[in-house]
Write an enzyme that holds these catalytic residues in place. Structure first.
Site, PDB file in Angstrom:
ATOM      1  N   SER A 234     -31.327  -2.436  -8.811  1.00  0.00           N
ATOM      2  CA  SER A 234     -31.309  -2.757 -10.230  1.00  0.00           C
ATOM      3  C   SER A 234     -32.420  -3.745 -10.558  1.00  0.00           C
ATOM      4  O   SER A 234     -32.643  -4.711  -9.818  1.00  0.00           O
ATOM      5  CB  SER A 234     -29.953  -3.368 -10.607  1.00  0.00           C
ATOM      6  OG  SER A 234     -30.006  -3.995 -11.865  1.00  0.00           O
ATOM      7  N   LYS A 235     -33.105  -3.519 -11.681  1.00  0.00           N
ATOM      8  CA  LYS A 235     -34.150  -4.444 -12.119  1.00  0.00           C
ATOM      9  C   LYS A 235     -33.580  -5.820 -12.414  1.00  0.00           C
ATOM     10  O   LYS A 235     -34.269  -6.829 -12.273  1.00  0.00           O
ATOM     11  CB  LYS A 235     -34.844  -3.896 -13.364  1.00  0.00           C
ATOM     12  CG  LYS A 235     -35.675  -2.646 -13.120  1.00  0.00           C
ATOM     13  CD  LYS A 235     -36.341  -2.192 -14.414  1.00  0.00           C
ATOM     14  CE  LYS A 235     -37.196  -0.958 -14.173  1.00  0.00           C
ATOM     15  NZ  LYS A 235     -37.860  -0.485 -15.405  1.00  0.00           N
ATOM     16  N   ARG A 236     -32.329  -5.869 -12.849  1.00  0.00           N
ATOM     17  CA  ARG A 236     -31.716  -7.149 -13.204  1.00  0.00           C
ATOM     18  C   ARG A 236     -31.245  -7.925 -11.985  1.00  0.00           C
ATOM     19  O   ARG A 236     -31.111  -9.146 -12.047  1.00  0.00           O
ATOM     20  CB  ARG A 236     -30.534  -6.910 -14.148  1.00  0.00           C
ATOM     21  CG  ARG A 236     -30.934  -6.415 -15.519  1.00  0.00           C
ATOM     22  CD  ARG A 236     -29.729  -6.275 -16.430  1.00  0.00           C
ATOM     23  NE  ARG A 236     -28.826  -5.241 -15.944  1.00  0.00           N
ATOM     24  CZ  ARG A 236     -28.941  -3.954 -16.256  1.00  0.00           C
ATOM     25  NH1 ARG A 236     -29.928  -3.549 -17.030  1.00  0.00           N
ATOM     26  NH2 ARG A 236     -28.086  -3.068 -15.791  1.00  0.00           N
TER      27      ARG A 236
END
Length: 469
Positions: A234-236
């Protein structure tokens, strides 16, 4: 038939390592088949798209070896909007789609469940186009949709379990499912190689291909890339931007090699192999079905191996962005006029064996180019204990008397100083290292002192001694 594959990223953020893997897999497959690699930028999310993200995609592809001019495109999905709308109209005119004005709340009220899919309420009510009227595809009531997949065999989906899905919004704009299919048709895509997260959409897309009268492509869904907790990257939450790894000093060759091992392996008991071997041996039907773990520690080890394999001259060139602060690289702590290329060349072979990413070159050699070392206070406190002042006094005196300022003489001299105090060399050299380099770890000490020179070495040792008063 000429094989045509496509890579279709969205310019809404940094370039994801999972996307880079997909691009490489498509690239190699096209090359093996004598086919064409097509780059399509899916830029229809106007609120999130930025020109710099598009340039970032092109730059990242350049870096991993898919250079501009060697592929077809880039095409932009937004330029094909007319074809998307025309396809939606054809589906409606042929009876394969119908209009619906139901809201989510309407469906929930009729079905009594917020989890129930669309119930087909408007299938035969003859609602025409109009504001707020979404266009839904009329999914066959019976039969199955068989997806021919080079990796997963022939996944089969019962049509009755596929709801009548939206293909155009209430404002007439086509949704991703339809736009993606129409773009692939327009560009003559024969093989779609992508992550398995898209597999649930595949029967819907295949039904659209068939309804539009075109033979569907051959599919290949590669395993999703996950983190150490087996969660999708996930980018987050995870470090996923290819640019971040590039700017930290990972080599393109190491990154390419590692990405291709996510779900596949070359023959024999080996992982680090020449790119030519990967291009020759990679087979889609040999890709594993299980999720692929992106292990940053393993990638780091890979990169260290690639760094150590570089000829010294190439290593020196590769370090230049970090030594000079060019491009997106943060500037080093020294001024440009303080940098001594000859001094760096002298220690480069030593540094090359000790770093895993190129950015680590800066803390390993900064002591050579600064007027005084950057002192790690924790290292100072740990090392400069009782007796360190006197040891530095003796070391300074012994070094001052040296006739030859070379690593071997420096080592034997400091060994003698320590022996008089009953200390082994490791204990003896620790205060000297901190005094001269500011750290407890780094390049081999005596070779470093030889390059630093007599005057600068003694000046730093004396300054450290004064600090201990």
């Amino acid at each position: 038939m000429t094989v045509r594959v496509r890579f279709a990223p969205s310019p809404t953020g940094m370039f994801h390592v999972g996307g880079a893997r997909s691009a490489l897999q498509n690239w190699i497959y096209a090359k093996q088949q004598g086919g064409v690699f097509v780059l399509r930028i899916e830029d229809t999310d106007a609120a999130r798209n930025k020109p710099e993200w598009t340039e970032g995609i092109l730059s990242a592809l350049d870096w991993i070896g898919i250079s501009r001019g060697s592929y077809e495109g880039p095409y932009f999905q937004s330029a094909n909007a007319g074809e998307h709308r025309a396809a939606a109209a054809r589906l409606y005119d042929s009876g394969r789609a119908y209009y619906c004005d139901c809201t989510r709340e309407d469906v929930q009220a009729r079905t009594g469940s917020q989890y129930q899919g669309y119930d087909g309420y408007h299938r035969d009510r003859g609602l025409g186009p109009g504001p707020g009227h979404a266009l839904r595809f009329r999914t066959p009531d019976e039969g199955t949709t068989v997806v021919v997949d080079l990796i997963r065999g022939e996944p089969t989906f019962e049509n009755k379990l596929i709801e009548d899905f939206v293909i155009a919004r209430g404002d007439g704009s086509p949704v991703f499912l339809l736009a993606n299919v129409v773009d692939d048709m327009t560009m003559g895509i024969t093989h779609v190689i992508r992550a398995e997260e898209h597999l649930p959409n595949t029967p819907k897309q295949q039904l659209l291909w068939e309804a539009l009268g075109v033979k569907p492509p051959i599919w290949a869904h590669v395993p999703v890339v996950v983190n150490e907790k087996r969660q999708k990257l996930s980018k987050r939450r995870d470090k996923v931007a290819l640019e971040a790894y590039r700017d930290e000093g990972y080599l393109a060759g190491a990154m390419r090699n590692y990405l291709m091992l996510l779900g596949w392996a070359p023959s024999g008991d080996r992982e680090i192999v020449p790119w030519s071997v990967i291009e020759d041996e990679f087979r889609l039907d040999e890709v594993n079905l299980s999720s692929a773990f992106f292990d940053e520690k393993k990638l780091r080890a890979f990169n260290g191996e690639y760094i150590r394999a570089l000829p010294v001259a190439e290593f020196i060139d590769a370090c230049q962005p970090w030594l000079t602060g060019t491009g997106t690289i943060a500037p080093p702590p020294w001024q440009s006029e303080e940098f001594d290329a000859d001094a760096f060349a002298a220690v480069a072979p030593l540094a090359q064996t000790r770093i895993a990413v190129l950015s680590e070159i800066v803390p390993n050699v900064d002591f050579l180019f600064l007027a005084s070392p950057l002192i790690d206070e924790a290292a100072w406190t740990k090392t400069m204990k009782d007796g360190s002042a006197e040891l530095l006094d003796d070391a300074v005196a012994a070094f001052e008397a040296l006739e030859s300022w070379d690593a071997e003489s420096l080592k034997s001299t400091l060994e003698a100083v320590g022996a008089e105090r009953g200390l082994k060399l490791g204990k003896t050299q620790a205060p000297v290292r901190v005094a001269v380099t500011g750290r407890t770890v780094g390049l081999p000490l005596f070779e470093s002192l030889e390059v630093l020179g007599r005057e600068r070495t003694l000046t730093r040792m004396r300054a450290a001694r004064l600090r201990l008063v």
